[in-house]
Design an enzyme around this catalytic site. Structure first.
Site, short mmCIF file in Angstrom:
data_model
loop_
_atom_site.label_atom_id
_atom_site.label_comp_id
_atom_site.label_asym_id
_atom_site.label_seq_id
_atom_site.Cartn_x
_atom_site.Cartn_y
_atom_site.Cartn_z
N HIS A 73 14.79 -13.19 6.21
CA HIS A 73 14.46 -13.03 4.79
C HIS A 73 14.26 -14.35 4.05
O HIS A 73 13.84 -14.33 2.88
CB HIS A 73 15.54 -12.17 4.11
CG HIS A 73 15.49 -10.75 4.59
ND1 HIS A 73 16.05 -10.36 5.77
CD2 HIS A 73 14.92 -9.64 4.05
CE1 HIS A 73 15.83 -9.05 5.94
NE2 HIS A 73 15.16 -8.61 4.92
N ILE A 77 4.63 -10.33 1.62
CA ILE A 77 4.49 -11.52 2.46
C ILE A 77 3.64 -11.21 3.70
O ILE A 77 3.04 -12.10 4.28
CB ILE A 77 5.86 -12.10 2.89
CG1 ILE A 77 6.64 -11.12 3.79
CG2 ILE A 77 6.67 -12.53 1.69
CD1 ILE A 77 7.81 -11.78 4.52
N ASP A 78 3.58 -9.93 4.08
CA ASP A 78 2.87 -9.56 5.31
C ASP A 78 1.35 -9.71 5.17
O ASP A 78 0.63 -9.76 6.17
CB ASP A 78 3.17 -8.10 5.69
CG ASP A 78 4.66 -7.84 5.85
OD1 ASP A 78 5.42 -8.81 6.05
OD2 ASP A 78 5.07 -6.66 5.77
N ASP A 131 0.82 -1.22 0.00
CA ASP A 131 0.00 0.00 0.00
C ASP A 131 0.86 1.27 0.00
O ASP A 131 0.49 2.26 -0.63
CB ASP A 131 -0.98 0.00 1.18
CG ASP A 131 -0.28 0.19 2.51
OD1 ASP A 131 0.61 -0.61 2.83
OD2 ASP A 131 -0.63 1.14 3.23
N ARG A 139 5.89 -7.33 9.93
CA ARG A 139 5.85 -5.92 10.33
C ARG A 139 4.81 -5.75 11.44
O ARG A 139 4.91 -6.45 12.43
CB ARG A 139 5.56 -5.04 9.13
CG ARG A 139 6.26 -3.70 9.22
CD ARG A 139 6.36 -3.02 7.90
NE ARG A 139 7.58 -3.41 7.20
CZ ARG A 139 7.98 -2.87 6.07
NH1 ARG A 139 7.28 -1.94 5.49
NH2 ARG A 139 9.10 -3.24 5.51
O1 F6P Z 1 7.21 -5.94 4.36
C1 F6P Z 1 7.90 -7.10 4.08
C2 F6P Z 1 9.00 -7.31 5.08
O2 F6P Z 1 9.63 -8.53 4.74
C3 F6P Z 1 8.57 -7.29 6.53
O3 F6P Z 1 7.92 -8.47 6.92
C4 F6P Z 1 9.88 -7.02 7.22
O4 F6P Z 1 9.71 -6.41 8.46
C5 F6P Z 1 10.57 -6.09 6.26
O5 F6P Z 1 9.98 -6.29 4.98
C6 F6P Z 1 12.06 -6.28 6.14
O6 F6P Z 1 12.57 -5.27 5.34
P1 F6P Z 1 14.05 -5.25 4.76
O7 F6P Z 1 14.08 -6.18 3.58
O8 F6P Z 1 14.26 -3.82 4.37
O9 F6P Z 1 14.96 -5.72 5.84
#
Ligand code: F6P
Length: 374
Positions: free
Chosen positions: A286, A143-144, A119, A188
């Site tokens: 990740h 994924i969230d 979003d 998140r």
């Molecule tokens: O929004 C997707 C997400 O994977 C969240 O679940 C996680 O908190 C965040 O992105 C991690 O972000 P980055 O890839 O910047 O570490």
């Protein structure tokens, strides 16, 4: 139908996930075969249109070569930092780079842009497209699974498969060592990943940001499980869960970005102290974003890509495709860009977990009187 559309762009924005390539493929296949348009893939989100030389590649039927449907990540690249309206510059200042984006759209002759993002990305990209005078249609991915207007976002199904598999792998080692295993998962501020995979993976405790919990409640559940004769227990905690007193666990990365991480370590220490059980933590990180897209994500991605192109042809701009019930629909962006969609603490998934005896935090929902519904 003569829509006047000849050339469209497609880009991915925000954190990657499995199924993005399948969306790009569906958009390209439909735009070329159904409508005869030219399709440009924009590299690294909005950056491909801001940088000079422009970073893009023409997408043709030959681009895909049978592979991309099956591959995680995004072959166009993506970014989850740097709002072009307030773009961080190396000297610490910020700059409005929206005109460079608009000029990039003109240079490529884009009539419309399909934005595959969450979003936040859709909010920013719709303003950028407005500035450029072109239409935008969004495709939800994360994924969230926290995007309003759709039951599912691309990438969610694969990520919960990954987390469920992690629990399948943690259970035997937990059983062998008589341990409590804590699994910290992403999401998140939303607990969709935790609740769905926790139920599917047989967790005893699932903690999500939307439901308050007590450490005593967690410890009580674990003591009960052990007293019932099981040698081990599984706990899933969403990264956005705070300490019992409400402190978030944040990691600061160079460049000033902050991300959740570490609540699993806190719980491990507390549970070990309170139950006497040997306790270990796994922070999945990740890994949840990678991997081969599941069948469900490929189907969602394909349906979304085709529908997004149809919406462009119908000039239904300022919309996002969404999955609602049994079909793909168009959702106005005003109903999407209103912040993250939380897990309903009184909804089916939390209710299912409670019905299974899983500790999901304290009960905060009104208990229905069965007599009242007769
Ligand atoms: O929004 C997707 C997400 O994977 C969240 O679940 C996680 O908190 C965040 O992105 C991690 O972000 P980055 O890839 O910047 O570490």
């Amino acid at each position: 139908m003569n829509s006047g559309i000849r050339t469209i762009g497609v880009l991915t924005s925000g954190g990657d996930c499995a199924g993005l390539n399948a969306v790009i493929r569906a958009v390209t296949y439909s735009a070329i075969q159904t409508y005869g348009w030219k399709v440009y893939g924009i590299m690294d989100g909005s950056m491909g249109l801001i940088q000079r030389p422009l970073q893009f590649r023409e997408l043709t039927m030959g681009t895909f070569g049978g592979n991309y449907l099956r591959e995680g990540g995004t072959f166009l690249g993506t970014t989850n930092k740097g709002d072009p309206f307030n773009f961080p510059m190396p000297d610490g200042t910020t700059k409005d780079r929206s005109e460079e984006f608009a000029e990039g759209c003109r240079m490529l002759g884009l009539d419309a842009l399909v934005v595959i993002g969450g979003d936040g990305s859709m909010r920013i990209l719709s303003r950028l497209c407005e500035r450029a005078g072109i239409g935008m249609v969004g495709v939800p991915k994360t994924i969230d699974n926290d995007v309003h207007g759709t039951d599912y976002a691309v990438g969610f199904a694969t990520s919960i498969n990954v987390v469920t598999e992690a629990l399948d792998r943690l259970q035997p080692t937990a059983a062998s060592h008589h341990r409590v295993m804590i699994l910290e998962v992403m999401g998140r501020d939303a607990g969709h990943i935790a609740i769905n995979s926790g139920i599917a993976g047989g967790a005893d405790v699932i903690l999500v940001p939307e439901v308050p919990y007590s450490l005593e409640g967690v410890a009580r559940k674990i003591r009960t499980v052990l007293a019932q004769g099981r040698s081990h227990a599984l706990v899933v905690v969403a990264e956005g869960v705070k300490t019992e007193s409400g402190e978030p666990f944040l990691i600061s990365y160079s460049g000033g970005q902050q991300r959740y991480g570490g609540i699993g370590n806190y719980l491990t220490e507390k549970i070990a102290q309170m139950t006497g059980a040997e306790t270990r933590v796994t922070i999945l990180g990740h890994v949840q974003r990678g991997g081969i897209p599941s069948t469900r994500d490929r189907l969602l991605a394909s349906a979304f890509g085709v529908k997004a192109v149809d919406l462009v042809a119908q000039k239904q701009f300022g919309t996002m495709v969404g999955w609602q019930g049994r079909s793909v629909v168009a959702v106005p962006l005003e109903k999407v860009c209103i912040g993250p969609r939380s897990l309903d603490p009184c909804g089916t998934m939390v209710g299912t977990a409670r019905g299974l005896g899983i500790y999901v935090g304290e009960e905060i929902c009104p208990v229905e009187d069965p007599a009242a519904t007769i």
